[in-house]
Design an enzyme around this catalytic site. Structure first.
Site, PDB file in Angstrom:
ATOM      1  N   PRO A 201      49.214  38.053  47.294  1.00  0.00           N
ATOM      2  CA  PRO A 201      47.747  37.965  47.331  1.00  0.00           C
ATOM      3  C   PRO A 201      47.095  38.947  46.361  1.00  0.00           C
ATOM      4  O   PRO A 201      47.572  40.072  46.197  1.00  0.00           O
ATOM      5  CB  PRO A 201      47.420  38.363  48.783  1.00  0.00           C
ATOM      6  CG  PRO A 201      48.513  39.316  49.147  1.00  0.00           C
ATOM      7  CD  PRO A 201      49.747  38.824  48.441  1.00  0.00           C
ATOM      8  N   GLY A 202      46.043  38.515  45.727  1.00  0.00           N
ATOM      9  CA  GLY A 202      45.265  39.408  44.863  1.00  0.00           C
ATOM     10  C   GLY A 202      43.837  39.459  45.367  1.00  0.00           C
ATOM     11  O   GLY A 202      43.436  40.343  46.114  1.00  0.00           O
ATOM     12  N   ARG A 203      43.074  38.424  45.010  1.00  0.00           N
ATOM     13  CA  ARG A 203      41.648  38.366  45.310  1.00  0.00           C
ATOM     14  C   ARG A 203      41.312  38.617  46.777  1.00  0.00           C
ATOM     15  O   ARG A 203      40.386  39.353  47.081  1.00  0.00           O
ATOM     16  CB  ARG A 203      41.138  36.978  44.911  1.00  0.00           C
ATOM     17  CG  ARG A 203      39.638  36.827  44.971  1.00  0.00           C
ATOM     18  CD  ARG A 203      39.238  35.363  44.750  1.00  0.00           C
ATOM     19  NE  ARG A 203      39.935  34.743  43.646  1.00  0.00           N
ATOM     20  CZ  ARG A 203      39.490  34.687  42.395  1.00  0.00           C
ATOM     21  NH1 ARG A 203      38.324  35.194  42.108  1.00  0.00           N
ATOM     22  NH2 ARG A 203      40.209  34.121  41.453  1.00  0.00           N
TER      23      ARG A 203
ATOM     24  N   ARG B 216      33.576  37.071  34.883  1.00  0.00           N
ATOM     25  CA  ARG B 216      33.810  35.856  35.671  1.00  0.00           C
ATOM     26  C   ARG B 216      32.722  34.787  35.532  1.00  0.00           C
ATOM     27  O   ARG B 216      33.046  33.622  35.346  1.00  0.00           O
ATOM     28  CB  ARG B 216      34.050  36.198  37.151  1.00  0.00           C
ATOM     29  CG  ARG B 216      35.305  37.056  37.365  1.00  0.00           C
ATOM     30  CD  ARG B 216      35.661  37.206  38.836  1.00  0.00           C
ATOM     31  NE  ARG B 216      36.081  35.944  39.405  1.00  0.00           N
ATOM     32  CZ  ARG B 216      35.326  35.152  40.153  1.00  0.00           C
ATOM     33  NH1 ARG B 216      34.105  35.504  40.474  1.00  0.00           N
ATOM     34  NH2 ARG B 216      35.795  34.013  40.601  1.00  0.00           N
TER      35      ARG B 216
ATOM     36  N   CYS C 231      25.457  40.213  23.140  1.00  0.00           N
ATOM     37  CA  CYS C 231      24.894  39.182  22.260  1.00  0.00           C
ATOM     38  C   CYS C 231      25.653  37.868  22.404  1.00  0.00           C
ATOM     39  O   CYS C 231      26.375  37.436  21.497  1.00  0.00           O
ATOM     40  CB  CYS C 231      24.895  39.679  20.830  1.00  0.00           C
ATOM     41  SG  CYS C 231      23.860  41.138  20.684  1.00  0.00           S
ATOM     42  N   GLU C 232      25.540  37.284  23.567  1.00  0.00           N
ATOM     43  CA  GLU C 232      26.116  35.976  23.877  1.00  0.00           C
ATOM     44  C   GLU C 232      25.183  35.346  24.912  1.00  0.00           C
ATOM     45  O   GLU C 232      24.763  36.024  25.855  1.00  0.00           O
ATOM     46  CB  GLU C 232      27.505  36.109  24.547  1.00  0.00           C
ATOM     47  CG  GLU C 232      28.561  36.813  23.753  1.00  0.00           C
ATOM     48  CD  GLU C 232      29.224  35.949  22.695  1.00  0.00           C
ATOM     49  OE1 GLU C 232      29.067  34.701  22.736  1.00  0.00           O
ATOM     50  OE2 GLU C 232      29.879  36.526  21.810  1.00  0.00           O
TER      51      GLU C 232
HETATM   52  C1  LIG Z   1      47.213  35.959  39.653  1.00  0.00           C
HETATM   53  C2  LIG Z   1      48.441  35.736  40.429  1.00  0.00           C
HETATM   54  C3  LIG Z   1      48.459  35.963  41.802  1.00  0.00           C
HETATM   55  C4  LIG Z   1      47.243  36.381  42.594  1.00  0.00           C
HETATM   56  O1  LIG Z   1      46.286  35.389  42.659  1.00  0.00           O
HETATM   57  P1  LIG Z   1      45.005  35.572  43.621  1.00  0.00           P
HETATM   58  O2  LIG Z   1      44.250  34.339  43.439  1.00  0.00           O
HETATM   59  O3  LIG Z   1      44.272  36.779  43.140  1.00  0.00           O
HETATM   60  O4  LIG Z   1      45.518  35.759  45.009  1.00  0.00           O
HETATM   61  C5  LIG Z   1      49.658  35.790  42.467  1.00  0.00           C
HETATM   62  N1  LIG Z   1      50.782  35.400  41.816  1.00  0.00           N
HETATM   63  C6  LIG Z   1      50.788  35.161  40.496  1.00  0.00           C
HETATM   64  C7  LIG Z   1      52.047  34.749  39.850  1.00  0.00           C
HETATM   65  C8  LIG Z   1      49.627  35.321  39.754  1.00  0.00           C
HETATM   66  O5  LIG Z   1      49.648  35.078  38.442  1.00  0.00           O
END
Ligand SMILES: *Cc1c(COP(=O)(O)O)cnc(C)c1O
Length: 407
Positions: free
Chosen positions: A292-294, A330, A359-360
């Site tokens: 997980p990231g986001r 984003r 400047c975009e």
């Molecule tokens: C970016 C990425 C993640 C995380 O994605 P989220 O949408 O931020 O949870 C996990 N695995 C891989 C391989 C990624 O490239």
């Protein structure tokens, strides 16, 4: 454990606060624009993610936080303390994860372009190298095997399967179809397994998927786990883990709040799919890795800016702020929506476009938004900016990279 925590941003007597502290007080000490993070919120999401995995009977969950979402060292250290591992996509991220104290046996390395130097570094860290190279091509597997031979080591590898599913997310952040550069097709994986030369200095320890980001449609997740399970069953090779990737989305809008899968629901879906397609058909259960990231960092962060000036062109009104697309790309890159909140609430609203200094024309955080009329120096906050905010910042237009404040 509940899955929803009130936002760290709250109005008190019409003034914005962050984790209970008046925003203008925080902003007195830091030059705008700056990112502001809530440790409390970070803790909540990590604990919620992990405890829900346990609650739904996921065996030995290993959470490998996707560093690219937010690579702030203090945040990595906090996640390490909470028990997290890391999913990295470059040697730079790998070094940062190690610096934060995350041990190599909790690190997976994804990415289609791992270089010779990166592979060598990852192989040589710790006693046994990293937990897994998530391999995205046969060419990469050959190179890992060759480098491991030179280093007299055995590399731990997992195939990243391209499950050929359509994750219904923005096209720029969908990764699970064969037209995308990511992962290997099932047929290519099966073929590679029979080539003895690839396996003299590598061990296949797992299989992985990651079908995209900001996922809201759990059908694609189930379909991908089904493909992953089918592959695991056909290859007839003992596996230590299955890596189900990341991608769980957060609510950037009220509408998304009603549609989005909660962490609880996501874990139930993952657990049920694994049970149905895999565990009910085998005796042993490999552990489950998550990336997980986001979901862990998105809601803990905001971008704080000040109004530079306002401008009117006929019937168009602009609120020009000191944060730009170089600080948070984003909206420009993915047409992403972020709520924009004034520091002082007012019942008198105007309709305005919130734009930055770059400047975009795409340097716009929102068009036709309802905001109070603002003046030079007023604070304006861009919400839900903890993930893919600071990590994507650039110095475009020779601007400084925004600083980060962790509360
Ligand atoms: C970016 C990425 C993640 C995380 O994605 P989220 O949408 O931020 O949870 C996990 N695995 C891989 C391989 C990624 O490239």
């Amino acid at each position: 454990m509940k899955n929803i925590l009130p936002s760290p941003l709250q109005y008190k007597k019409n003034k914005l606060t962050f984790d209970g502290i008046a925003l203008d007080k925080i902003a007195q000490k830091h030059a705008t624009p700056f990112y502001l993070y809530s440790k409390k919120t970070l803790d909540f999401y990590y604990k919620s993610f992990y405890s829900n995995a346990l609650k739904h009977g996921i065996p030995e969950p290993l959470v490998c936080y996707a560093v690219k979402a937010n690579g702030n060292l203090e945040i990595l250290k906090r996640l390490k303390t909470l028990g997290s591992g890391a999913d990295v996509v470059s040697v730079g991220e790998l070094k940062k994860a190690l610096k934060a104290g995350i041990t190599p046996d909790k690190i997976v390395f994804s990415g289609v372009a791992k270089s010779e130097a990166e592979i060598r570094y990852a192989l040589k860290c710790g006693k046994t190298g990293i937990y897994s190279f998530n391999v995205e091509s046969i060419e990469e597997l050959e190179l890992i095997n060759q480098i491991a031979k030179q280093e007299k080591k055995k590399a731990r590898v997992a195939f990243r399967l391209n499950p050929q599913v359509n994750a219904k997310t923005h096209k720029h952040i969908s990764t699970g179809n064969k037209t995308h550069k990511f992962g290997l097709l099932k047929s290519d994986i099966s073929e590679a397994l029979s080539v003895k030369e690839f396996w003299t200095h590598t061990n296949l320890v797992g299989l992985s998927i990651h079908i995209g980001s900001q996922l809201t449609d759990m059908k694609a997740t189930v379909a991908a786990i089904k493909e992953l399970s089918n592959l695991a069953l056909t290859i007839d090779h003992p596996l230590e883990f299955l890596d189900v990737g990341g991608g769980l989305g957060i609510d950037y809008t009220d509408e998304e709040r009603t549609k989005l899968a909660s962490i609880d629901y996501y874990m139930k879906i993952v657990s049920d799919a694994l049970q149905q397609f895999y565990y009910s058909k085998v005796d042993n259960c490999p552990r489950i890795v998550f990336e997980p990231g986001r979901i862990l960092v998105g809601k803990m962060g905001v971008l704080v800016s000040r109004v530079v000036r306002t401008k009117t062109s006929d019937n168009c009104h602009f609120t020009i702020i000191d944060a730009g697309m170089n600080d948070l790309i984003r909206p420009a890159l993915y047409e992403a929506h972020h709520e924009v909140l004034p520091e002082t609430k007012s019942s008198k609203m105007i309709t305005t476009d919130i734009v930055g200094p770059i400047c975009e024309t795409s340097d716009c955080f929102g068009s036709k938004r309802k905001l109070p009329s603002m003046k030079t120096g007023d604070l304006l906050v861009i919400d839900n900016a903890g993930a893919y905010g600071h990590t994507m910042a650039s110095r475009y237009n020779e601007r400084e990279i925004a600083s980060e404040v962790l509360l």
